[in-house]
Design an enzyme around this catalytic site. Structure first.
Site: not given
Length: 313
Positions: A53, A292
């Site tokens: 990711s 993230h």
């Protein structure tokens, strides 16, 4: 007090669970220059980007690609690199939740199946970037455990300022992170050998992880609140550095390049203001994935890859 502490732990766990859900139920050390190999040789041939990711740019708009469950962004670092280099033959097979095993096996996502990522490589491939390993280490699991240990420690009146470190070094989790790291190292060695076999003419770059947390734990006190103990901020940061160190060693052993995204990301961790950080905190900006990279982070990582290739950006 007990209720507030439990709520703080729940916030961390919910955040890490959200990341794991975005990563299909699974999800980094400053060393040296941006890469172990720098050259201004023009990139020719097809470009294939593989990874997890942090590569795919999960939840960063615009999202696209197939399968949709991989969470690929049109402004993730591979897309920016391809655009900067003017590469028309570009394939992005990165996928949220990917582990090293899914470089050579299919990955089930929440919305579709991603074929084995290395299947995209071939004799015509000229450049491969690979960013993977964080899910093998179980980084989100570690963060969740740190939240639980902090609450448990506080409620029982313990004196340690790093209960999570104690759990992983002297408690029930003793040696667990090291075992996961060793297993990831071994799988990555095999995957890199396979990548070189499938794309013998390609330049292969193994991309490290940007700094999630600051080197000074005090700077994160307000952002993390009661979620993670102050001493464990340093501990978690050390685990990320160990992961990056392993990736660097593995790249060197395999004869491929290593891209250091940690060093250029210092001062851009999740505890920085929104217009500075590369990584989103637990209370991520609307629509983005906690813990993230955001679009700024993907730009920074693209800059590190381009620098490793000897290209201006």
């Amino acid at each position: 007090m007990r209720r507030r502490l439990l709520a703080a732990a729940a916030a961390v766990l919910i955040g890490t669970a959200a990341c794991s859900a975005a990563e299909t139920s699974r999800t980094p050390g400053p060393e040296g220059p941006a890469s172990s190999s720098r050259s201004a040789t023009p990139v020719t041939g097809a470009y294939v980007a593989a990874g997890d990711s942090f590569t795919s740019g999960v939840q960063i708009p615009p999202q696209g690609g197939s399968p949709q469950g991989c969470g690929r962004s049109g402004v993730n670092y591979p897309s920016l690199v391809a655009r900067q280099l003017g590469l028309k033959d570009f394939t992005d097979v990165s996928c949220s939740g990917a582990r090293t095993t899914e470089l050579t096996t299919a990955q089930q996502t929440g919305n579709g199946v991603n074929p084995p990522q290395l299947d995209a490589l071939g004799p015509e491939t000229g450049l491969v970037t690979l960013g993977i390993g964080g899910n093998d280490l179980g980084f989100m699991d570690v963060l969740g455990r740190c939240a639980v240990e902090n609450v448990r420690h506080t409620l029982t009146g313990g004196s340690s300022d790093a209960p999570c470190r104690s759990y992983y070094t002297d408690g029930a989790g003793r040696g667990e992170i090291g075992r996961r790291l060793q297993a990831a190292d071994e799988r990555l060695a095999a995957a890199l050998a396979e990548a070189k076999r499938r794309a013998p003419q390609a330049r292969v770059l193994l991309v490290g992880y940007p700094a999630l947390l600051p080197q000074d734990p005090a700077r994160c006190a307000q952002t993390l609140g009661n979620g993670i103990a102050a001493g464990d901020v340093e501990f978690v940061g050390a685990q990320e550095q160990q992961l990056n160190a392993m990736l660097r060693r593995r790249a060197e052993a395999a004869g491929v390049g290593f891209v250091d995204t940690y060093t250029p990301s210092l001062g851009h961790d999740l505890c920085e203001p929104q217009d500075t950080r590369w990584i989103e905190p637990l209370s991520a900006a609307a629509g983005l994935a906690p813990i993230h990279p955001n679009a700024l982070g993907e730009q920074g990582m693209a800059g590190a890859v381009l620098a490793a290739l000897g290209q201006a950006h």
